[in-house]
Each structure stands twice: as C-alpha cells, then as structure tokens.
Design a protein around this motif. Structure first.
Motif, PDB file in Angstrom:
ATOM      1  N   HIS A   1       0.826  -1.209   0.000  1.00 22.33           N
ATOM      2  CA  HIS A   1       0.000   0.000   0.000  1.00 22.33           C
ATOM      3  C   HIS A   1       0.859   1.258   0.000  1.00 22.33           C
ATOM      4  O   HIS A   1       1.071   1.891   1.002  1.00 22.33           O
ATOM      5  CB  HIS A   1      -0.941  -0.038   1.205  1.00 22.33           C
ATOM      6  N   PHE A   2       1.369   1.560  -1.207  1.00 20.93           N
ATOM      7  CA  PHE A   2       2.263   2.700  -1.324  1.00 20.93           C
ATOM      8  C   PHE A   2       1.808   3.604  -2.464  1.00 20.93           C
ATOM      9  O   PHE A   2       0.986   3.227  -3.301  1.00 20.93           O
ATOM     10  CB  PHE A   2       3.691   2.212  -1.599  1.00 20.93           C
TER      11      PHE A   2
ATOM     12  N   VAL B   1       3.935   4.977   2.309  1.00 17.10           N
ATOM     13  CA  VAL B   1       3.543   3.566   2.356  1.00 17.10           C
ATOM     14  C   VAL B   1       2.970   3.263   3.733  1.00 17.10           C
ATOM     15  O   VAL B   1       3.412   3.823   4.731  1.00 17.10           O
ATOM     16  CB  VAL B   1       4.738   2.638   2.035  1.00 17.10           C
ATOM     17  N   TRP B   2       1.948   2.355   3.754  1.00 13.90           N
ATOM     18  CA  TRP B   2       1.235   2.047   4.988  1.00 13.90           C
ATOM     19  C   TRP B   2       0.933   0.556   5.080  1.00 13.90           C
ATOM     20  O   TRP B   2       0.869  -0.115   4.064  1.00 13.90           O
ATOM     21  CB  TRP B   2      -0.081   2.856   5.037  1.00 13.90           C
ATOM     22  N   PRO B   3       0.733   0.064   6.283  1.00 10.13           N
ATOM     23  CA  PRO B   3       0.453  -1.363   6.453  1.00 10.13           C
ATOM     24  C   PRO B   3      -0.853  -1.790   5.780  1.00 10.13           C
ATOM     25  O   PRO B   3      -0.964  -2.925   5.324  1.00 10.13           O
ATOM     26  CB  PRO B   3       0.350  -1.541   7.974  1.00 10.13           C
ATOM     27  N   THR B   4      -1.853  -0.907   5.753  1.00 10.88           N
ATOM     28  CA  THR B   4      -3.131  -1.298   5.170  1.00 10.88           C
ATOM     29  C   THR B   4      -3.591  -0.267   4.149  1.00 10.88           C
ATOM     30  O   THR B   4      -3.142   0.877   4.143  1.00 10.88           O
ATOM     31  CB  THR B   4      -4.233  -1.382   6.244  1.00 10.88           C
ATOM     32  N   LYS B   5      -4.509  -0.725   3.307  1.00 10.95           N
ATOM     33  CA  LYS B   5      -5.071   0.138   2.277  1.00 10.95           C
ATOM     34  C   LYS B   5      -5.804   1.317   2.904  1.00 10.95           C
ATOM     35  O   LYS B   5      -5.702   2.449   2.447  1.00 10.95           O
ATOM     36  CB  LYS B   5      -6.046  -0.696   1.441  1.00 10.95           C
ATOM     37  N   ASP B   6      -6.522   1.023   3.988  1.00 12.88           N
ATOM     38  CA  ASP B   6      -7.281   2.085   4.656  1.00 12.88           C
ATOM     39  C   ASP B   6      -6.367   3.193   5.158  1.00 12.88           C
ATOM     40  O   ASP B   6      -6.672   4.367   5.043  1.00 12.88           O
ATOM     41  CB  ASP B   6      -8.077   1.506   5.842  1.00 12.88           C
TER      42      ASP B   6
END
Length: 593
Positions: A151-152, A178-183
């Motif tokens: 999710h970047f 970039v993040w651990p989840t799409k949300d």
RNA sequence: GCCGGUGUAGCAUAGAGGUAAUGCGACUGACUUGUAAUCAGUAGACCGGGGGUUCGAUUCCCUCCACCGGCUCCA
C-alpha cells in the motif's frame, strides 16, 4: 513481534530503538519500500547511481543520479514496476561483506555515492540487502519479503544535494508514502487533500485576509480582514504582557553598521540583511532582529538591580533577506513582526523567569486548543562561548523551570546556539502537525558585546543575562498556522467579521440597518448583507466566509425587535430579542488570555 | 542560490502555430424572497516580462521574474 519483521539479526537498529513495535514495523516497511523503488528505477535506468533512501515520517525517499530529469509519467512507470516486484514477493536477503568486497562490488557498478558511504562506515564489514537482482548497501532492518509493501504511492519528485551540501552534486529525490493497510494509505492521502484545502495561502485568498504580489516577494500585503486578525492578536498579547511586567518599546528599523558590527550580525548575518546606503555612502542595515537595539536601550542609562527583571517587548517589522527559493506563503517571508521581548535579569532570576514564561505560553496555547511539548537544547561542544560552569548552571535552571511546572521535555543535546541554551516549544495543530512556535533563549554573550552592566546590591557592577523570547514566534507565521488550524473558521474573539446581518427582503432593510448600527455601537465587528437576493444565497455566502454568527431579519423580527440567530457551527437557533443577542455575542467575544 | 514543475479575466479551469472558451465572481435589470446558490443580460485577458524562430507566436526556442514541491528525517 511478528515474524514478518527481521528482528532476529544483529542490525544497527532493532525493535528496542523505537518507542513502540508499531513504529519499528513502520520503519521496516518504509525502508523496504524505498529499496523496492530503487530496484524499479534501476530497471528503467540501468545507469542510475544511488545515494541514500531512508524511511521518513509517513513514507520514504530515495536520492539518485539519473541520465535525465524525471517526469510525472516516470513516477507512474516506476510505480507499475514496483507493483510487479511486490507481486513477485522477493525476499530481502541480508549479507555481511568485508569492505573490500563491498568496494569492489559497488565500484564495478559505478555506485560512487555508495563507495563514499562505505568509506565512511567504521569497522571492517558492511551490511547489504538484496531483493532479486538489486543489491543495496544497507544496515536494515527490513520486512521479510516485498509482498508486504503493497500500500504505497509515489508522491513527488524533488532536487536534493548529495549529503545536503550545496558544494555536492544535485540528485533527484523521489518521495513516496507507504502504509500497512489500504485504509491507512487512503486516510493519509485524504489527510493530504484536507491539508491542501486548508492551506493558508488558499484560505488567505478566499477569505481576503492577505495577498502577495510579485513586486514585493516575501512580504505579505495584509488586507482589511487580515489586518483585523493581526491587530487582534497584537492587542490580546499586549494586554497579557502589560499585566506581566513588560514594557513595550519601538526601536528604529534602520541601524548603522556600527550597531550590527557590535552585535556580531555584520560578521555573521550580513548575507541575510538588507543593506542600504545613505547619501554619503555610509552603510546601514534594516534590522533582522530587535536584540541589538534593545541592548542600546538597556545601556542608555545606569541600571540598578532593582530594575531587574527589565522586560522590553517589541512588535516592529523585521527584515531578513531569505534566499529566493526559500520563500513560502506566510511561513517563510522577508518582512515580518515577531512578538519579541528581551528580558534582562540576574543569573539568580533565570529559574523564576522561565516559570513565568511557560505560564504565559500555557495561557496562550490553551486558548487555541493546541497541545505542545518542550525541547531543551544544550551546549554544543564545538561551538559555544562563555564558561562551561555557567552553561551547565543555566541548563539546569532551564530544566528546573520546566520541571517546577510539571512539564515534560526532551533534550536536544548540542542544539543550542553559541550564546546560550534554549527551550523551544513544539505546538501541535488540529491536523497533528508540529510547529516550533514559542522559544526561550538564554544569552550570556550579547550583554558583554555591548558592555552592559547594572549596579548590584553590593554597589558593584554585574553583567545581566538576557533572555530572548517569543510566544507566538512571528505574527505572520503564527497567523498562517492559525488559518490552517481553524481552516479559516476563527473563534468569535478572533474572527475578522464576528456577525453578519442578513435581510430577508428589501422591506426589512431599514430594520437590518438598525440592527447593524446597534452591533457597531456594541463594538462588534459586523457586516450587513442587504443585497436583493434570496436569504438562502446570503446564508451560503456567510457560511463560506466562515462568519460565526448570522443575524437574519425579516418582517417578523422587525415587528418583535428581534433577530433570528444562525450560528456557523449549530445552524438555525431561532429568534431572540435583539438586546439579548447583542449581550450574548458581546459576552462571548469578550476574551482575554 | 540550486534541481524540477507551473504561470491563460478577480478565482478555478479549457484550448490550440492564424490574437482565446466555460463556470464562479463583478456589473445592470427583473423578481421581494424565511435558513447553503432566482432568472436574464453586460463588461472583463496586451495568454507573467523581454528577446528569438516564423508570413504569422499566447502556443516552439532562449532569457528574466514570480509562484509551487524540495535541497541529511543521514547506509
């Protein structure tokens, strides 16, 4: 700790180096995505030379030297290739090489920036990480495999000097998030969009607070509404200061080179000063700071210890010749006004004065609903003046001043200016961004340069200590931050227009005018909208102007000598007698720190 | 200062080698309105400044200016 993260090896940074497992994992995620980006870039530009690619707040970047400037289309292409690498789920493989091997490997790939880095690393070995055919010098840690970095988004391209120095070549930097989840990714992108909407440059134009013009770069023009805001902040502060033992002064804007030579600005700050000549060719400078002038005021007569603390406040315009490329909105300008003060005290008074200052900061920032924290900057071993015991005592007194008030703080070791330690106040706005606003700086040097002294209780001469301090920082920057903090919807006491009278039809214009006059008499900032337009349209316009109160008057209200109140936040509140409404708004507008 | 980008009416945008269009806003008129956009009409742009290429440039090129994103958050 999840086994998705490589916490089981001997890395430069491990989980224990982070305040929480989440932050450690984010660090790994961002650092890893940075590698994936570099790998993708290398596919497109085999000759790319890589600099550094660290994780940062909310994301990562990578600096690189490429055969041509990047375009936004390149970012799309790089993202596509990154997604392929993510899909392949390549493993991050760590290897420890001795330096000779590393130098040979990166040398054979013409990675001269990496060679420079390797030579700067202590010890005999270095660490590398590979994902597939892309190998990078890196201490890690990373995630296990590229499939964890889903999710970047690449956000921007910028120029950046190698190692931040202008003497070095300019590299291209790609920023990404970039993040651990799409949300979480979507939330971050949404927050960026929100921040863009409340950007003070945009809101300042929409609400007609200030303007800029290319013929006065770096110097905002304050429009009537912005000037009201500015004056309100000045007046509220003046009242607070006069109740706390401050004396306001107005020193000249222009000073001879002799003044600035004595203060040291001519030697150390001249390139940031606007220099002007008089008719005989003598050099003068527009003051970049008030302190030299305040030293002259202190020295203008024989001072007694009984006068201390002597608190001289000033809000005059200052000019600093900021580099053209650094200017931005209200936050980086060439002309501005600080809510400046110089406090002349004895060494014994440092602690108590710090207590007073953090008390003032508390009053101000609770009014704006902004949380904050403090940072104490201590002596820099390499650049400092004065004797070490005095420094240490002063640092202790600053710390005690904070502790005595139950304030937590962090220490920035070595971050002090050469003339003394300082406390900076880091303020959080409604978008959770931090700004350095208040500052409390001790200065042991300037009084000496100006030969200042006072007569102490033993009837001999002592040198005063000076505190430079600002509570808002500068009015310009503070207003910029407030605009974004409130998204332009200022509290009643600060709002440029506090109430707007809206007439429902032409028939009630006379009464609307009467209501308007009554509010003016009550010293409220009020406007009248008597256009031949529908009430809905007038409400809409007032709402977009973020006016706290709309006072709607039609035939019913005229008859009852009432107004229908509509508040910016709550909407329609129904009709009340005019006198009551005026009393209510007056009371609410009556605000002091 | 340096790298990259942008610059078209007050604002937001469109456009194309033959001097420009839309929405909002402004102005005028009609409507006289009860809680987030009444209708109709009119005006408004030397397409950031200067130079060049061209029969012709706002469009292509150069240059200057301003603005925007950045210029250690250190493998």
């Amino acid at each position: 700790m999840s086994e998705d993260f490589q916490s089981d090896q001997d890395f430069a940074l491990g989980p224990d180096d982070f305040p929480s497992p989440e932050e450690y994992q984010l660090h790994c995620l961002r650092h890893s995505t940075s590698h994936i980006m570099a790998a993708a870039v290398q596919q497109i530009f085999p000759d790319a030379r890589f600099g550094i690619g660290p994780p940062i707040k909310n994301g990562f970047y990578y600096d690189m030297q490429l055969p041509r400037p990047l375009t936004p289309e390149d970012l799309t292409e790089i993202e596509l290739r990154m997604r392929e690498i993510v899909k392949e789920g390549r493993e991050f493989q760590q290897q420890t090489w001795n330096k000779d091997k590393a130098l040979e490997f990166f040398g054979s790939h013409s990675q001269n920036f990496k060679l420079e880095l390797i030579n700067g690393i202590p010890g005999e070995t270095v660490s590398t990480y590979s994902i597939g055919d892309f190998t990078d010098l890196c201490a890690g840690p990373h995630v296990r495999r590229t499939s964890q970095c889903k999710h970047f988004k690449l956000t921007s391209i910028a120029g950046a000097y190698w190692r931040g120095s202008e003497r070095n070549p300019m590299l291209q930097r790609i920023y990404g998030t970039v993040w651990p989840t799409k949300d979480e990714l979507e939330e971050h992108l949404h927050n960026l969009e929100e921040a863009r909407k409340r950007d003070h440059r945009r809101v300042g134009r929409e609400l007609e607070l200030f303007m800029t013009h290319e013929w006065s770069p770096g110097a905002p023009f304050w429009l009537p509404k912005g000037t009201t805001l500015y004056h309100t902040l000045q007046e509220k502060l003046r009242r607070l200061l006069s109740r706390n033992g401050y004396l306001e002064v107005k020193a000249p804007l222009l000073g001879s080179h002799n003044l600035f030579r004595t203060s040291g600005h001519w030697d150390h700050y001249k390139e940031n000063m606007f220099i002007v000549e008089d008719e005989d060719g003598a050099d003068f400078g527009l003051k970049p700071m008030n302190c030299p002038m305040h030293m002259l005021i202190f020295g203008s007569k024989r001072r007694s210890y009984r006068e201390l603390p002597l608190r001289l406040a000033e809000q005059s315009p200052l000019h600093r010749n900021e580099r053209a490329g650094a200017l931005a909105g209200l936050t980086r300008v060439r002309q501005f006004q600080q809510d400046d003060a110089h406090i002349f005290i004895t060494e014994d008074q440092i602690g108590e004065e710090v207590t007073r200052l953090v008390g003032l900061l508390k009053r101000i920032y609770t009014a704006f609903g902004m949380p904050y924290r403090y940072v104490l900057s201590t002596r820099n071993e390499e650049k400092f003046m004065g004797d070490i015991p005095l420094w240490e005592r002063a640092e202790r007194l600053l710390a005690e001043g904070l502790e005595a008030n139950g304030l937590e703080y962090t220490i920035a070791k070595g971050d002090a200016a050469f003339y003394g330690p300082k406390i900076d106040q880091m303020v959080q706005d409604s978008l959770k961004r931090e700004h350095q606003l208040g500052t409390i700086q001790l200065d042991f040097q300037l009084p000496r340069q100006f030969n200042l002294s006072y007569v102490n209780a033993e009837n001999s001469e002592s040198i005063p200590v000076v505190i430079h301090r600002a509570l808002y920082g500068s009015f310009e920057r503070f207003i910029g931050i407030l605009i974004e903090h409130y998204a332009g919807a200022f509290p009643l006491w600060l709002a440029p227009v506090q109430a707007k009278v809206l007439s429902i039809s032409e028939k009630t214009v006379d009464y609307a005018r009467e209501v308007y006059d009554r509010l003016i008499e009550a010293d409220l900032r009020v406007e009248l909208d008597a256009r031949d337009d529908k009430i809905g349209a007038k409400i809409r316009d007032s709402q977009l102007e973020k006016v706290p109160y709309m006072l709607i008057v039609g035939a019913k209200e005229a008859e009852a000598r009432a107004v229908a109140v509509r508040s910016r936040e709550k909407g329609d509140e129904g009709a009340s007698p005019l006198d009551d409404v005026i009393a209510r708004i007056r009371q609410e507008a009556d605000f002091n720190y």
